[in-house]
Every structure is written in structure tokens, then in C-alpha cells.
Design a protein around this motif. Structure first.
Motif, PDB file in Angstrom:
ATOM      1  N   HIS A  38      -9.660 -21.574   2.497  1.00 34.24           N
ATOM      2  CA  HIS A  38      -9.488 -20.511   1.448  1.00 34.24           C
ATOM      3  C   HIS A  38      -9.881 -19.207   2.000  1.00 34.24           C
ATOM      4  N   VAL A  39      -8.708 -18.451   2.275  1.00 35.42           N
ATOM      5  CA  VAL A  39      -8.892 -17.157   2.981  1.00 35.42           C
ATOM      6  C   VAL A  39      -8.221 -16.202   2.138  1.00 35.42           C
ATOM      7  N   LEU A  40      -8.628 -14.787   2.278  1.00 31.95           N
ATOM      8  CA  LEU A  40      -8.170 -13.834   1.772  1.00 31.95           C
ATOM      9  C   LEU A  40      -7.398 -12.751   2.616  1.00 31.95           C
ATOM     10  N   ILE A  41      -6.246 -12.402   2.291  1.00 35.14           N
ATOM     11  CA  ILE A  41      -5.330 -11.432   2.960  1.00 35.14           C
ATOM     12  C   ILE A  41      -5.606  -9.756   2.066  1.00 35.14           C
ATOM     13  N   ILE A  42      -6.160  -9.051   2.589  1.00 33.86           N
ATOM     14  CA  ILE A  42      -6.487  -7.967   2.051  1.00 33.86           C
ATOM     15  C   ILE A  42      -5.749  -6.615   2.754  1.00 33.86           C
ATOM     16  N   PRO A  43      -5.120  -5.939   2.172  1.00 35.02           N
ATOM     17  CA  PRO A  43      -4.354  -4.713   2.841  1.00 35.02           C
ATOM     18  C   PRO A  43      -5.441  -3.712   3.002  1.00 35.02           C
ATOM     19  N   ARG A  44      -5.574  -2.752   3.895  1.00 29.84           N
ATOM     20  CA  ARG A  44      -6.293  -1.644   4.170  1.00 29.84           C
ATOM     21  C   ARG A  44      -6.288  -0.840   3.083  1.00 29.84           C
ATOM     22  N   LYS A  45      -5.096  -0.481   2.739  1.00 33.25           N
ATOM     23  CA  LYS A  45      -4.735   0.361   1.364  1.00 33.25           C
ATOM     24  C   LYS A  45      -5.553  -0.326   0.067  1.00 33.25           C
ATOM     25  N   PRO A  46      -6.248   0.486  -0.470  1.00 34.87           N
ATOM     26  CA  PRO A  46      -7.040  -0.127  -1.599  1.00 34.87           C
ATOM     27  C   PRO A  46      -6.092   0.098  -2.971  1.00 34.87           C
ATOM     28  N   ILE A  47      -5.094  -0.771  -3.136  1.00 32.91           N
ATOM     29  CA  ILE A  47      -4.202  -0.858  -4.377  1.00 32.91           C
ATOM     30  C   ILE A  47      -4.908  -1.733  -5.291  1.00 32.91           C
ATOM     31  N   PRO A  48      -5.559  -1.176  -6.686  1.00 31.15           N
ATOM     32  CA  PRO A  48      -6.379  -1.956  -7.346  1.00 31.15           C
ATOM     33  C   PRO A  48      -5.729  -3.212  -7.766  1.00 31.15           C
ATOM     34  N   MET A  49      -4.600  -3.460  -8.209  1.00 32.47           N
ATOM     35  CA  MET A  49      -3.951  -4.820  -8.371  1.00 32.47           C
ATOM     36  C   MET A  49      -2.348  -4.670  -8.284  1.00 32.47           C
ATOM     37  N   LEU A  50      -1.737  -5.945  -8.200  1.00 30.45           N
ATOM     38  CA  LEU A  50      -0.297  -5.815  -7.902  1.00 30.45           C
ATOM     39  C   LEU A  50       0.481  -4.863  -8.582  1.00 30.45           C
ATOM     40  N   VAL A  51       0.222  -4.801 -10.063  1.00 27.67           N
ATOM     41  CA  VAL A  51       1.173  -4.022 -10.945  1.00 27.67           C
ATOM     42  C   VAL A  51       0.912  -2.529 -10.474  1.00 27.67           C
ATOM     43  N   GLU A  52       0.039  -2.241  -9.966  1.00 28.41           N
ATOM     44  CA  GLU A  52      -0.043  -0.780  -9.363  1.00 28.41           C
ATOM     45  C   GLU A  52       0.538  -0.474  -8.123  1.00 28.41           C
ATOM     46  N   ALA A  53       1.205  -1.348  -7.425  1.00 27.19           N
ATOM     47  CA  ALA A  53       1.748  -1.226  -6.287  1.00 27.19           C
ATOM     48  C   ALA A  53       3.093  -0.440  -6.738  1.00 27.19           C
ATOM     49  N   ASN A  54       3.603   0.449  -5.608  1.00 31.34           N
ATOM     50  CA  ASN A  54       4.979   0.868  -6.178  1.00 31.34           C
ATOM     51  C   ASN A  54       5.833   0.862  -5.097  1.00 31.34           C
ATOM     52  N   SER A  55       7.108   1.448  -4.965  1.00 35.29           N
ATOM     53  CA  SER A  55       8.216   1.318  -4.220  1.00 35.29           C
ATOM     54  C   SER A  55       7.748   1.740  -2.746  1.00 35.29           C
ATOM     55  N   GLU A  56       6.675   2.806  -2.649  1.00 43.98           N
ATOM     56  CA  GLU A  56       6.128   2.999  -1.378  1.00 43.98           C
ATOM     57  C   GLU A  56       5.402   1.791  -0.778  1.00 43.98           C
ATOM     58  N   VAL A  95     -12.013  -8.848  -8.002  1.00 44.59           N
ATOM     59  CA  VAL A  95     -12.283  -7.559  -7.105  1.00 44.59           C
ATOM     60  C   VAL A  95     -11.017  -6.991  -7.127  1.00 44.59           C
ATOM     61  N   PHE A  96     -11.187  -5.620  -7.815  1.00 47.39           N
ATOM     62  CA  PHE A  96      -9.985  -4.923  -8.151  1.00 47.39           C
ATOM     63  C   PHE A  96      -9.400  -3.909  -6.807  1.00 47.39           C
ATOM     64  N   HIS A  97      -9.252  -4.783  -5.573  1.00 49.42           N
ATOM     65  CA  HIS A  97      -8.535  -4.142  -4.623  1.00 49.42           C
ATOM     66  C   HIS A  97      -7.470  -5.484  -4.372  1.00 49.42           C
ATOM     67  N   LEU A  98      -6.276  -5.276  -4.193  1.00 43.32           N
ATOM     68  CA  LEU A  98      -5.285  -6.422  -4.260  1.00 43.32           C
ATOM     69  C   LEU A  98      -5.504  -7.248  -2.890  1.00 43.32           C
ATOM     70  N   HIS A  99      -5.407  -8.477  -3.036  1.00 45.57           N
ATOM     71  CA  HIS A  99      -5.722  -9.248  -2.248  1.00 45.57           C
ATOM     72  C   HIS A  99      -4.759 -10.778  -2.494  1.00 45.57           C
ATOM     73  N   LEU A 100      -4.284 -11.422  -1.369  1.00 45.58           N
ATOM     74  CA  LEU A 100      -3.755 -12.596  -1.440  1.00 45.58           C
ATOM     75  C   LEU A 100      -4.670 -13.801  -1.156  1.00 45.58           C
ATOM     76  N   HIS A 101      -4.541 -14.809  -1.964  1.00 52.30           N
ATOM     77  CA  HIS A 101      -5.366 -15.939  -1.567  1.00 52.30           C
ATOM     78  C   HIS A 101      -4.450 -17.189  -1.009  1.00 52.30           C
ATOM     79  N   ILE A 102      -4.888 -17.607   0.350  1.00 52.29           N
ATOM     80  CA  ILE A 102      -4.321 -18.856   0.729  1.00 52.29           C
ATOM     81  C   ILE A 102      -5.224 -19.941   0.550  1.00 52.29           C
TER      82      ILE A 102
END
Ligand code: 5GP
Length: 118
Positions: A38-56, A95-102
């Protein structure tokens, strides 16, 4: 923007082993694993959650998926893993910093609602 534990981890302020890192993201073991792997992939950019990501963030989001596949292979679970993103408290996000769980290494129940996270 509110800082989180993952902000501190990605900036190296809390000593944590990085299983993988590059200029865009880090990969760490989950402190409370829900599967043998169980690992987490965490972007350095602190996007709080997926829906707050944008085209950039399009390239970054694609990068995170590619890293997930690469890390899963490195961990020896490349042929059998589940990738999860919890979005919002109602989606199980804590945790409100976007991350992916494997998640891997145990029987994964079939079906879209069978992730077994939280
Ligand atoms: P979420 O519920 O937000 O999708 O997932 C957050 C995950 O982060 C949880 O699985 C939790 O166990 C993990 N976690 C929370 N705090 C820490 C920490 O300080 N270190 C690590 N390695 N994992 C953490």
C-alpha cells in the motif's frame, strides 16, 4: 492554501523514505496499510483534491498514472494492483493533498465499490 502532512513530507520536512521521487512527485508507504503493498503517490504540487485540478495539471495527472505503473512494476505487483483516488470527505479522503493509492498483495474483490479503503 492549507498545508497538510503530505506537504511536509514532499518538502522533506518530515523524514520519510521515498520509494521513488522525481521533480513532480514522491512515493511513500502508507502508514496504515490496507493491503500487503500500500503506497501513496503524492504530487509535490499541493492540489487539495482531484476536482480542484485544472487543465494546467493535465500533464502532471498523466505523469502520476505513469509513475503508478512504473512503481507497481518495481514493487513486483505490476500485473495485479488497484489504483484509488479518494475525493472529498464523502469519498473517504482524509488528507487534503491529492494522492493516489496503490493497493496490492491481497485478493481484490471485484466491482467498482469493493476497494475496501476506509
Ligand atoms: P485518504 O484517506 O486521504 O485517501 O488517504 C490518506 C492516507 O494517508 C491514509 O491511507 C493514511 O493511512 C495515510 N497517512 C496519513 N498520514 C500519514 C503519514 O504521516 N505518513 C504516511 N506514510 N501515511 C499517512
Amino acid at each position: 492554501m492549507t498545508d497538510t502532512i503530505f506537504g511536509k513530507i514532499t518538502r522533506g520536512e518530515i523524514p520519510t523514505e521515498f520509494l521513488y521521487e522525481d521533480e513532480h512527485c514522491v512515493v511513500i508507504r502508507d502508514i496504515n496499510p490496507q493491503a500487503p503493498t500500500h503506497v501513496l503517490i503524492i504530487p509535490r504540487k499541493p492540489i487539495p483534491m482531484l476536482v480542484e485540478a485544472n487543465s494546467e495539471d493535465q500533464a502532471l495527472l498523466g505523469h502520476l498514472l505513469l509513475v503508478a505503473g512504473k512503481v507497481a512494476e518495481q514493487l513486483g505487483v505490476g500485473d495485479a494492483f488497484r489504483l484509488v483516488i479518494n475525493n472529498g470527505a464523502g469519498g473517504g479522503q482524509t488528507v487534503f493533498h491529492l494522492h493516489l493509492h496503490i493497493l496490492a498483495g491481497r485478493e481484490m474483490a471485484e466491482g467498482a465499490l469493493a476497494a475496501g479503503l476506509h
